[in-house]
Scaffold this motif. Sequence first.
Motif, PDB file in Angstrom:
ATOM      1  N   ALA A  58     -24.972 -39.101 -29.659  1.00 40.49           N
ATOM      2  CA  ALA A  58     -25.349 -40.150 -28.490  1.00 40.49           C
ATOM      3  C   ALA A  58     -24.195 -40.145 -27.021  1.00 40.49           C
ATOM      4  N   ILE A  59     -23.152 -39.787 -27.329  1.00 34.35           N
ATOM      5  CA  ILE A  59     -22.239 -39.210 -26.228  1.00 34.35           C
ATOM      6  C   ILE A  59     -22.661 -38.732 -25.332  1.00 34.35           C
ATOM      7  N   CYS A  60     -23.243 -37.108 -25.458  1.00 27.50           N
ATOM      8  CA  CYS A  60     -24.432 -36.392 -25.278  1.00 27.50           C
ATOM      9  C   CYS A  60     -25.025 -36.778 -24.071  1.00 27.50           C
ATOM     10  N   ASP A  61     -25.784 -37.750 -24.881  1.00 28.19           N
ATOM     11  CA  ASP A  61     -26.575 -38.330 -23.771  1.00 28.19           C
ATOM     12  C   ASP A  61     -26.021 -39.069 -22.761  1.00 28.19           C
ATOM     13  N   MET A  62     -25.155 -39.978 -23.249  1.00 25.48           N
ATOM     14  CA  MET A  62     -24.449 -40.865 -22.191  1.00 25.48           C
ATOM     15  C   MET A  62     -23.485 -39.748 -21.247  1.00 25.48           C
ATOM     16  N   ALA A 101     -17.275 -33.962 -23.112  1.00 20.18           N
ATOM     17  CA  ALA A 101     -17.127 -33.157 -22.651  1.00 20.18           C
ATOM     18  C   ALA A 101     -15.925 -32.722 -21.400  1.00 20.18           C
ATOM     19  N   GLY A 102     -14.250 -33.806 -21.694  1.00 18.84           N
ATOM     20  CA  GLY A 102     -13.891 -34.048 -20.860  1.00 18.84           C
ATOM     21  C   GLY A 102     -13.934 -34.942 -20.254  1.00 18.84           C
ATOM     22  N   MET A 103     -14.515 -35.974 -20.091  1.00 21.70           N
ATOM     23  CA  MET A 103     -14.682 -37.367 -19.284  1.00 21.70           C
ATOM     24  C   MET A 103     -13.472 -37.856 -19.866  1.00 21.70           C
ATOM     25  N   PRO A 104     -13.036 -38.404 -19.690  1.00 13.80           N
ATOM     26  CA  PRO A 104     -12.024 -39.575 -20.167  1.00 13.80           C
ATOM     27  C   PRO A 104     -12.111 -40.927 -20.489  1.00 13.80           C
ATOM     28  N   ILE A 105     -11.978 -40.837 -21.781  1.00 13.11           N
ATOM     29  CA  ILE A 105     -12.159 -42.098 -22.540  1.00 13.11           C
ATOM     30  C   ILE A 105     -11.342 -43.080 -22.981  1.00 13.11           C
ATOM     31  N   ILE A 106     -11.065 -44.396 -22.397  1.00 10.78           N
ATOM     32  CA  ILE A 106     -10.500 -45.143 -22.224  1.00 10.78           C
ATOM     33  C   ILE A 106     -10.403 -46.401 -23.571  1.00 10.78           C
ATOM     34  N   ALA A 107      -8.811 -46.539 -23.723  1.00 17.14           N
ATOM     35  CA  ALA A 107      -9.174 -47.157 -25.121  1.00 17.14           C
ATOM     36  C   ALA A 107      -8.716 -48.204 -24.972  1.00 17.14           C
ATOM     37  N   PRO A 108      -8.909 -49.590 -24.797  1.00 24.53           N
ATOM     38  CA  PRO A 108      -7.704 -50.687 -24.799  1.00 24.53           C
ATOM     39  C   PRO A 108      -7.242 -50.887 -26.255  1.00 24.53           C
ATOM     40  N   LEU A 109      -6.403 -50.189 -27.637  1.00 29.70           N
ATOM     41  CA  LEU A 109      -6.641 -50.617 -28.754  1.00 29.70           C
ATOM     42  C   LEU A 109      -5.508 -51.763 -29.192  1.00 29.70           C
ATOM     43  N   ARG A 110      -5.608 -52.814 -29.683  1.00 30.84           N
ATOM     44  CA  ARG A 110      -4.699 -52.993 -30.794  1.00 30.84           C
ATOM     45  C   ARG A 110      -3.847 -52.481 -31.275  1.00 30.84           C
ATOM     46  N   SER A 111      -2.733 -52.913 -31.896  1.00 28.85           N
ATOM     47  CA  SER A 111      -1.732 -52.261 -32.418  1.00 28.85           C
ATOM     48  C   SER A 111      -2.848 -51.500 -34.330  1.00 28.85           C
ATOM     49  N   LEU A 112      -3.019 -52.346 -34.667  1.00 27.30           N
ATOM     50  CA  LEU A 112      -3.880 -52.276 -35.915  1.00 27.30           C
ATOM     51  C   LEU A 112      -4.321 -50.495 -35.789  1.00 27.30           C
ATOM     52  N   ALA A 113      -5.887 -50.974 -34.875  1.00 27.56           N
ATOM     53  CA  ALA A 113      -6.390 -49.102 -34.436  1.00 27.56           C
ATOM     54  C   ALA A 113      -5.494 -48.825 -33.495  1.00 27.56           C
ATOM     55  N   ARG A 114      -4.377 -48.901 -32.639  1.00 29.16           N
ATOM     56  CA  ARG A 114      -3.992 -47.440 -32.267  1.00 29.16           C
ATOM     57  C   ARG A 114      -3.346 -47.065 -33.039  1.00 29.16           C
ATOM     58  N   ASP A 115      -2.529 -47.640 -33.902  1.00 29.01           N
ATOM     59  CA  ASP A 115      -1.613 -46.550 -35.552  1.00 29.01           C
ATOM     60  C   ASP A 115      -2.521 -46.187 -35.893  1.00 29.01           C
ATOM     61  N   ALA A 116      -3.793 -46.433 -36.067  1.00 37.33           N
ATOM     62  CA  ALA A 116      -4.644 -45.332 -37.119  1.00 37.33           C
ATOM     63  C   ALA A 116      -5.175 -44.316 -35.589  1.00 37.33           C
ATOM     64  N   VAL A 117      -5.955 -44.737 -34.738  1.00 40.44           N
ATOM     65  CA  VAL A 117      -6.437 -43.778 -34.481  1.00 40.44           C
ATOM     66  C   VAL A 117      -5.072 -42.693 -33.311  1.00 40.44           C
ATOM     67  N   LYS A 118      -3.912 -43.269 -33.803  1.00 40.32           N
ATOM     68  CA  LYS A 118      -2.975 -41.786 -33.499  1.00 40.32           C
ATOM     69  C   LYS A 118      -2.029 -41.401 -35.633  1.00 40.32           C
ATOM     70  N   LEU A 122      -4.813 -38.210 -35.687  1.00 39.04           N
ATOM     71  CA  LEU A 122      -5.444 -37.338 -34.130  1.00 39.04           C
ATOM     72  C   LEU A 122      -4.394 -37.379 -34.185  1.00 39.04           C
ATOM     73  N   GLY A 123      -2.703 -37.535 -34.119  1.00 40.99           N
ATOM     74  CA  GLY A 123      -1.567 -36.835 -33.861  1.00 40.99           C
ATOM     75  C   GLY A 123      -1.967 -36.594 -31.974  1.00 40.99           C
ATOM     76  N   SER A 124      -1.395 -35.376 -32.051  1.00 42.93           N
ATOM     77  CA  SER A 124      -1.242 -34.814 -30.815  1.00 42.93           C
ATOM     78  C   SER A 124      -2.214 -34.214 -29.941  1.00 42.93           C
ATOM     79  N   LYS A 125      -3.550 -34.429 -30.845  1.00 41.46           N
ATOM     80  CA  LYS A 125      -5.184 -33.929 -29.931  1.00 41.46           C
ATOM     81  C   LYS A 125      -5.400 -34.963 -30.153  1.00 41.46           C
ATOM     82  N   MET A 126      -5.702 -35.760 -29.019  1.00 37.86           N
ATOM     83  CA  MET A 126      -6.074 -36.510 -28.316  1.00 37.86           C
ATOM     84  C   MET A 126      -7.117 -36.294 -27.742  1.00 37.86           C
ATOM     85  N   GLY A 127      -7.203 -35.425 -26.578  1.00 34.39           N
ATOM     86  CA  GLY A 127      -8.097 -34.692 -26.013  1.00 34.39           C
ATOM     87  C   GLY A 127      -8.011 -35.159 -24.792  1.00 34.39           C
TER      88      GLY A 127
END
Length: 376
Positions: free
Chosen positions: A330-334, A233-250, A253-258
């Motif tokens: 679970a995210i909703c509850d959090m 719901a708009g709360m920032p999700i901070i993702a400190p990711l290394r190369s393999l995970a970073r590339d996968a997420v990008k 998701l492309g430009s739809k990072m929200g």
Amino acid sequence: MLNVCIVAGARPNFIKVAPIVRSINKAHDEGKQICYELVYAGIEDDITLESSLFDDLQIERPSVYLGVSCTNLNELTGQVMSAFEQYLQSHRVDVVIVVDDLASTMAAAIVAKKQGLTLAHLVAGTRSFDINMPKEINRLVIDGLSDLLFTAGMSSNSTATREGAEQSKIFMVGNILMDTLRYNYSRLQRPAIFDELSLHDKGYIVFTLNRKLLIADRDNLRLMLNSMIDNAAGMPIIAPLRSLARDAVKDVLGSKMGSLVIVDPLSYLEFGYLTAHARGIVTDSGNVAEEATFNCVPCITLNSYTEHIETVKVGSNVLVGENAQLLGDAICDMVNGHWKECALPERWDGRTAERIVQILLERRHLVESNERGGIV
């Protein structure tokens, strides 16, 4: 003098062995007959070992690097066995301490026993009960070979007992990760991204991703990421990711990072601050889930099991597997502050390393009576 060789196979191992290093140094300074050497299976310029890591942990860098760097697990196992054998043949060692369940850990354990040395397994008795997992095979082999099984909780004790380990070998010393967390809690460092992203305490979620199987299934990863972002719901999700995970997420998701913001990996003390002050954490890391329980921060683990079930039974951890719907709920509850009550499990008191060193000293006569065997 009791000569202890501590073997680290990857970055997370240093976080767990650091308290043992400090405890051995303290015992030695008090006149106890014990010393150690820290051995790293990898290479000296390993990019995962950031320059600040050893300063943050307040221990010396390894004195020995076995120099193994490869991705094939069977090849890595063979190379570590060969290099560690050469090390043991030229150094006086009485006991070898290995950590967790890596291929390099298993390799060092096998060689130590072939050399007739006392073998101690730190974080013993953990199981997924899925024999198709390479790490499960590593755990079974290491525990089966070990003379000293240092467990984190009663569930691990029970596992070791069911599998036939002698009671005299099993020691519930507690969770070694808590030693590191308690030692460093007052030293945590507020990351610069707090100001850069205008973050405030309990106003963001931390997301980490490392598990290769989860990363490889891009279709399901897309579903899970979108579910997490939508339900935050708009709360920032901070993702400190290394190369393999970073590339996968990008990639998915492309430009739809929200509200998902990928940042550079943080130092140990900075990451500790980030997770300790978060509204909640989404992770596939058992270590991060344990830290969340210590800090009483709600945690969602992207797996169907955990090696440390006490984080679920007593702590703040919830398992959602790789199910996007369960993750979203679970995210909703959090986000809405609806989370279960949690507490610290037994012996998460920061004295695990102290117990381990005391056990080694008490059993010194047994350790030093072991005679080296030949190579089989």
